[in-house]
Design a protein around this motif. Structure first.
Motif, PDB file in Angstrom:
ATOM      1  N   MET A 209     -52.962  22.456 -22.077  1.00 46.53           N
ATOM      2  CA  MET A 209     -53.716  23.662 -21.831  1.00 46.53           C
ATOM      3  C   MET A 209     -52.761  24.775 -21.388  1.00 46.53           C
ATOM      4  O   MET A 209     -51.813  24.527 -20.669  1.00 46.53           O
ATOM      5  N   LYS A 210     -53.112  25.985 -21.832  1.00 44.28           N
ATOM      6  CA  LYS A 210     -52.302  27.146 -21.506  1.00 44.28           C
ATOM      7  C   LYS A 210     -53.202  28.297 -21.080  1.00 44.28           C
ATOM      8  O   LYS A 210     -54.421  28.223 -21.210  1.00 44.28           O
ATOM      9  N   SER A 211     -52.576  29.352 -20.587  1.00 39.48           N
ATOM     10  CA  SER A 211     -53.314  30.561 -20.242  1.00 39.48           C
ATOM     11  C   SER A 211     -52.589  31.762 -20.837  1.00 39.48           C
ATOM     12  O   SER A 211     -51.392  31.713 -21.128  1.00 39.48           O
ATOM     13  N   PHE A 212     -53.361  32.832 -21.014  1.00 39.75           N
ATOM     14  CA  PHE A 212     -52.822  34.070 -21.554  1.00 39.75           C
ATOM     15  C   PHE A 212     -53.556  35.227 -20.915  1.00 39.75           C
ATOM     16  O   PHE A 212     -54.782  35.216 -20.816  1.00 39.75           O
ATOM     17  N   ARG A 213     -52.788  36.219 -20.455  1.00 40.13           N
ATOM     18  CA  ARG A 213     -53.365  37.450 -19.901  1.00 40.13           C
ATOM     19  C   ARG A 213     -53.078  38.574 -20.887  1.00 40.13           C
ATOM     20  O   ARG A 213     -51.912  38.858 -21.198  1.00 40.13           O
ATOM     21  N   CYS A 214     -54.106  39.203 -21.382  1.00 40.34           N
ATOM     22  CA  CYS A 214     -53.950  40.271 -22.363  1.00 40.34           C
ATOM     23  C   CYS A 214     -53.058  41.386 -21.831  1.00 40.34           C
ATOM     24  O   CYS A 214     -52.277  41.976 -22.575  1.00 40.34           O
ATOM     25  N   GLY A 215     -53.133  41.656 -20.545  1.00 43.48           N
ATOM     26  CA  GLY A 215     -52.331  42.699 -19.937  1.00 43.48           C
ATOM     27  C   GLY A 215     -50.833  42.489 -20.085  1.00 43.48           C
ATOM     28  O   GLY A 215     -50.051  43.422 -19.935  1.00 43.48           O
TER      29      GLY A 215
ATOM     30  N   THR B 275     -56.166  25.649 -25.613  1.00 44.29           N
ATOM     31  CA  THR B 275     -55.019  25.307 -26.435  1.00 44.29           C
ATOM     32  C   THR B 275     -54.478  26.593 -27.048  1.00 44.29           C
ATOM     33  O   THR B 275     -55.153  27.634 -27.013  1.00 44.29           O
ATOM     34  N   GLU B 276     -53.291  26.530 -27.628  1.00 48.53           N
ATOM     35  CA  GLU B 276     -52.742  27.733 -28.270  1.00 48.53           C
ATOM     36  C   GLU B 276     -53.693  28.275 -29.329  1.00 48.53           C
ATOM     37  O   GLU B 276     -53.927  29.481 -29.394  1.00 48.53           O
ATOM     38  N   ASP B 277     -54.246  27.392 -30.159  1.00 42.69           N
ATOM     39  CA  ASP B 277     -55.166  27.841 -31.208  1.00 42.69           C
ATOM     40  C   ASP B 277     -56.431  28.454 -30.625  1.00 42.69           C
ATOM     41  O   ASP B 277     -56.934  29.460 -31.133  1.00 42.69           O
ATOM     42  N   GLU B 278     -56.961  27.856 -29.561  1.00 41.82           N
ATOM     43  CA  GLU B 278     -58.156  28.415 -28.919  1.00 41.82           C
ATOM     44  C   GLU B 278     -57.869  29.793 -28.340  1.00 41.82           C
ATOM     45  O   GLU B 278     -58.678  30.714 -28.485  1.00 41.82           O
TER      46      GLU B 278
ATOM     47  N   VAL C  15     -48.394  37.216 -28.385  1.00 38.29           N
ATOM     48  CA  VAL C  15     -49.393  36.442 -27.631  1.00 38.29           C
ATOM     49  C   VAL C  15     -48.853  35.051 -27.332  1.00 38.29           C
ATOM     50  O   VAL C  15     -48.913  34.587 -26.192  1.00 38.29           O
ATOM     51  N   ARG C  16     -48.304  34.391 -28.352  1.00 36.32           N
ATOM     52  CA  ARG C  16     -47.736  33.043 -28.128  1.00 36.32           C
ATOM     53  C   ARG C  16     -46.641  33.085 -27.063  1.00 36.32           C
ATOM     54  O   ARG C  16     -46.558  32.209 -26.214  1.00 36.32           O
TER      55      ARG C  16
END
Length: 58
Positions: free
Chosen positions: A1-7, A20-23, A49-50
Motif C-alpha cells: 500500500m502507498k499514499s499520494f498527496r496531489c499537492g 496500490t499504485e494502480d488504484e 504521480v508515481r
C-alpha cells in the motif's frame, strides 16, 4: 500500500489517496478530471504521480 498527496504535484491541492499504485493512479486521474479540469493525463504526469507516492507505514 502507498499514499499520494496531489499537492506534491499540484501546489495548493489538499487531496490525498491511498492504495496500490494502480488504484492511486485511477483515483488521481478521476480527481484530475473533476477538480483540475484535466481531460487527459500525460505520461509525464503519471511519472510525477508515481514518483510522489510513498509507502504506508504500519
Amino acid at each position: 500500500m502507498k499514499s499520494f498527496r496531489c499537492g506534491d504535484v499540484v501546489p495548493g491541492c489538499t487531496a490525498a489517496f491511498t492504495g496500490t499504485e494502480d488504484e492511486i493512479l485511477a483515483q488521481a486521474a478521476r480527481h484530475a478530471a473533476r477538480d483540475h479540469g484535466m481531460t487527459s493525463v500525460s505520461p509525464e504526469m503519471v511519472l510525477q504521480v508515481r514518483g510522489a507516492m510513498t509507502p504506508l507505514t504500519a
